[in-house]
Motif scaffolding. Structure first.
Motif, PDB file in Angstrom:
ATOM      1  N   ARG A   1     -38.242 -93.817  90.836  1.00 44.77           N
ATOM      2  CA  ARG A   1     -38.130 -93.142  92.128  1.00 44.77           C
ATOM      3  C   ARG A   1     -37.143 -91.978  92.150  1.00 44.77           C
ATOM      4  O   ARG A   1     -37.475 -90.885  92.610  1.00 44.77           O
ATOM      5  CB  ARG A   1     -37.701 -94.177  93.181  1.00 44.77           C
ATOM      6  N   ILE A   2     -35.922 -92.190  91.672  1.00 43.60           N
ATOM      7  CA  ILE A   2     -34.898 -91.141  91.804  1.00 43.60           C
ATOM      8  C   ILE A   2     -35.263 -89.944  90.924  1.00 43.60           C
ATOM      9  O   ILE A   2     -35.149 -88.798  91.342  1.00 43.60           O
ATOM     10  CB  ILE A   2     -33.486 -91.666  91.464  1.00 43.60           C
ATOM     11  N   PHE A   3     -35.734 -90.212  89.700  1.00 46.56           N
ATOM     12  CA  PHE A   3     -36.126 -89.107  88.821  1.00 46.56           C
ATOM     13  C   PHE A   3     -37.232 -88.283  89.476  1.00 46.56           C
ATOM     14  O   PHE A   3     -37.219 -87.049  89.434  1.00 46.56           O
ATOM     15  CB  PHE A   3     -36.613 -89.635  87.461  1.00 46.56           C
ATOM     16  N   PHE A   4     -38.195 -88.963  90.079  1.00 46.68           N
ATOM     17  CA  PHE A   4     -39.336 -88.261  90.685  1.00 46.68           C
ATOM     18  C   PHE A   4     -38.863 -87.336  91.806  1.00 46.68           C
ATOM     19  O   PHE A   4     -39.265 -86.180  91.881  1.00 46.68           O
ATOM     20  CB  PHE A   4     -40.342 -89.298  91.214  1.00 46.68           C
ATOM     21  N   ARG A   5     -37.967 -87.850  92.668  1.00 42.21           N
ATOM     22  CA  ARG A   5     -37.413 -87.018  93.751  1.00 42.21           C
ATOM     23  C   ARG A   5     -36.663 -85.826  93.172  1.00 42.21           C
ATOM     24  O   ARG A   5     -36.812 -84.696  93.637  1.00 42.21           O
ATOM     25  CB  ARG A   5     -36.442 -87.829  94.617  1.00 42.21           C
ATOM     26  N   ASN A   6     -35.825 -86.106  92.156  1.00 43.28           N
ATOM     27  CA  ASN A   6     -35.030 -85.037  91.551  1.00 43.28           C
ATOM     28  C   ASN A   6     -35.926 -83.954  90.959  1.00 43.28           C
ATOM     29  O   ASN A   6     -35.656 -82.758  91.107  1.00 43.28           O
ATOM     30  CB  ASN A   6     -34.121 -85.603  90.450  1.00 43.28           C
ATOM     31  N   ALA A   7     -36.986 -84.368  90.262  1.00 46.28           N
ATOM     32  CA  ALA A   7     -37.879 -83.406  89.616  1.00 46.28           C
ATOM     33  C   ALA A   7     -38.532 -82.504  90.668  1.00 46.28           C
ATOM     34  O   ALA A   7     -38.572 -81.280  90.515  1.00 46.28           O
ATOM     35  CB  ALA A   7     -38.939 -84.143  88.801  1.00 46.28           C
ATOM     36  N   ILE A   8     -39.018 -83.103  91.740  1.00 47.21           N
ATOM     37  CA  ILE A   8     -39.636 -82.315  92.820  1.00 47.21           C
ATOM     38  C   ILE A   8     -38.595 -81.369  93.428  1.00 47.21           C
ATOM     39  O   ILE A   8     -38.864 -80.191  93.661  1.00 47.21           O
ATOM     40  CB  ILE A   8     -40.199 -83.254  93.923  1.00 47.21           C
ATOM     41  N   ASN A   9     -37.399 -81.883  93.661  1.00 49.22           N
ATOM     42  CA  ASN A   9     -36.357 -81.079  94.307  1.00 49.22           C
ATOM     43  C   ASN A   9     -35.961 -79.847  93.489  1.00 49.22           C
ATOM     44  O   ASN A   9     -35.637 -78.804  94.049  1.00 49.22           O
ATOM     45  CB  ASN A   9     -35.106 -81.929  94.571  1.00 49.22           C
TER      46      ASN A   9
END
Lengths: 166, 422
Positions: A90-98
């Protein structure tokens, strides 16, 4: 946005320590410098083998572990065009999008290292040109579509002054 | 309408709308925090959000916990963080004050029902006081401290129902490792987990934090425990503002229910290099250990150190083994000094380190093992290279197993030691 590149295959549960090891947090703050250590502990020499636009392909739970945003930042700085995985933590996915690192959730079982991949990020489709197999990505959560369209989270907040994601 | 889970209740209140699993909400944050460990620092990204001020300086707390023994690079980060705290009027916990996830509830910064984000994956620890606490990256944190809000997907919840009495020598860490083995490293990705049942009700707060701290190791966004009399007694001397009890409704809908028979548990070990690579201790008894770490945000609280001291009292660790103890906070260290626990550990051969993240993240330059060495640790992560050397091996265990193994230099079942020590 269309991306074409060679696949580099990894397994399940590739954690953020493997992407960029904790010990380098105190050696340099420069993402370009840190790219030399990308995936170093699980695939020494990886950073030296990749070419701009290459694609990381993984199994389940890519980016698990730490919340360090350095993980997607260093992948992007290394010139990787996209990360394609069965699922993302979850956190990696948010970071990548951000930060604007393209991520693609799809069935990766049949993709091998060295395959030439072609991805259309907006359409969520692509193909493995080596095997001829078609690739279909899971749609992005709708909250993220506005962030991507605005060019990342910082641009989104600057534009709207808050989260505008309904 | 069915009842709500704790997560649904908190995210409904904080978003001002009826929030159910699967909904996306923009929610008001009660507290945000960052530390010196991750790059870029969220504060460095604040101006990219179009502001140079934290929305509410009383709701952003900074910690110097990841690099308690700084080198030149991390010392420069410390200076930046200290200056930012002064400029913005934020509170900063200095090096030696302890690990953020431990200090925040201990010093009364988190109340039941709060929504908290931290720029660290183990932010989930605070859920033991019935709050929704979750980790984010630096850009999300920068947006959060600019606006006081964050968008969140309301998670489904896995109910982990733990019933029965833990046998002597088997503790909260063994329970946490058993759960990790049961649901796997991504078993709760995008979900919350709630720990409940008679085992959890009978756990003191230290053990409850050990459970919620591990939630991220199953991929979970948050790990929560409903508040009860134990929570209330623990919070009473710490929390001055009013708060209300929070529990999931009896008719709340859970995505999945996992049952754990605690009475049947044995000491557990996570073998290198994955947290869900969990076996019962019998499978690895006798494995040679070069270094033992009792530390980290998982299991180095007062009762963890006391448990290790009970096993080590009047004895000495085996020749050829190093024992490193890092109290998780200044408060833990002071209490353990006053009770004599630290003296017992030092007499037994332990090295005591500065409260903080030493002995876990490789950037700490502390307790880095040599090539080929085995480290037995009470940490929550055993990824290859985690301690700074990719050619070493990290095994995860409880404080009791760590202490018993330090005595013999081999992975040792603590149950015999616990019975004789009683």
């Amino acid at each position: 946005m269309r991306i074409a590149g060679r696949a580099h295959r990894f397994g399940d549960d590739i954690n953020t320590d493997y992407i960029i090891a904790s010990k380098y947090k105190t050696t340099s703050l420069d993402p370009a410098e840190l790219t030399r250590h990308l995936m170093e502990d699980i695939d020494p020499g990886f950073a030296q083998r990749i070419r701009p636009g290459d694609i990381i392909v993984a199994g389940r739970n890519f980016g698990c572990g730490s919340s360090r945003e350095g993980a997607p930042v260093v992948i992007k700085a290394a010139g990787i065009g996209a990360v394609v995985a069965q699922s993302f933590a979850r956190i990696f996915f948010r970071n990548a999008i951000n930060i604007g690192l393209p991520v693609f959730i799809c069935d990766t079982a049949a993709i091998n290292t060295g395959d030439d991949l072609e991805l259309d990020l907006e359409a969520g489709t692509g193909r493995d040109a080596t095997t001829g197999a078609l690739i279909t990505a899971a749609p992005l959560p709708r909250a993220m579509i506005n962030v991507v369209r605005d060019g990342g989270l910082a641009a989104h907040i600057r534009k709207h002054g808050t989260f505008q994601i309904a | 309408m069915t009842g709500k889970t704790m997560s649904e209740k908190i995210l409904s209140t904080k978003s001002g709308r009826e929030a159910r699993a699967g909904d996306i909400v923009v929610a008001d944050l009660d507290l945000t925090y960052s530390h010196d460990g991750n790059r870029p620092l969220a504060m460095e990204l604040l101006s990219s959000m179009g502001t140079d001020r934290v929305w509410d300086p009383s709701r952003y707390i900074l910690f110097l916990d990841h690099h308690p023994s700084p080198n030149a690079v991390s010392a420069a980060a410390h200076t930046k963080l200290r200056q930012f705290a002064i400029d913005q009027g934020c509170q900063l916990y200095e090096m030696g004050d302890g690990i953020s996830h431990v200090v925040l509830p201990e010093r009364g910064h988190i109340a039941p029902g709060d929504l908290v984000i931290g720029s660290d994956s183990h932010t989930c620890t605070g859920g033991a006081v019935a709050a929704f606490t979750t980790g984010v990256g630096s850009t999300d944190m920068a947006a959060a401290i600019a606006t006081g809000k964050l968008w969140l997907l309301v998670p489904e919840t896995i109910l982990i129902q733990c019933d029965g009495a833990l046998p002597p020598g088997v503790g909260a860490k063994d329970l946490a490792l058993a759960i990790a083995g049961e649901i796997g490293a991504d078993g709760a990705n995008y979900m919350a987990v709630e720990f409940a049942g008679s085992t959890v009700e009978n756990l003191p707060m230290d053990g409850r934090f050990t459970l919620t701290n591990m939630a991220i190791e199953f991929g979970a966004k948050a790990g929560l425990i409903g508040s009860d009399a134990v929570t209330e007694a623990w919070l009473a001397p710490r929390l001055s503002r009013p708060w209300m009890h929070l529990r999931s409704d009896p008719d709340a809908v859970f995505g999945r229910v996992v049952h754990i028979d605690s009475a049947a548990l044995t000491p557990r070990i996570a073998k290198p290099h994955a947290v869900d690579n969990v076996v019962s201790i019998e499978d690895v008894l006798g494995t040679q250990i070069h270094q033992v770490v009792i530390g980290t945000c998982n299991a180095a609280r007062e009762s963890d150190l006391a448990e290790a001291a009970r096993i080590l009292r009047g004895k000495h660790i085996a020749p050829g083994v190093r024992l490193v103890v890092t109290p998780s906070s200044r408060d833990t260290m002071v209490a353990s000094m006053k009770s004599g626990v630290l003296a017992t550990l030092v007499e037994a051969g332990a090295v005591i380190a500065t409260p903080g993240c030493s002995g876990c993240a490789g950037g700490c330059h502390f307790a880095v093992p040599d090539k080929g060495e085995n480290v037995l640790s009470t940490a929550n992560r055993n990824f290859k290279g985690r301690l700074g050397n990719p050619d070493s091996f990290i095994w995860l265990a409880s404080p009791a197993t760590a202490a018993a193994s330090a005595l013999t230099g081999r992975i040792t079942d603590p149950r015999a030691y616990v019975e004789t020590a009683a």
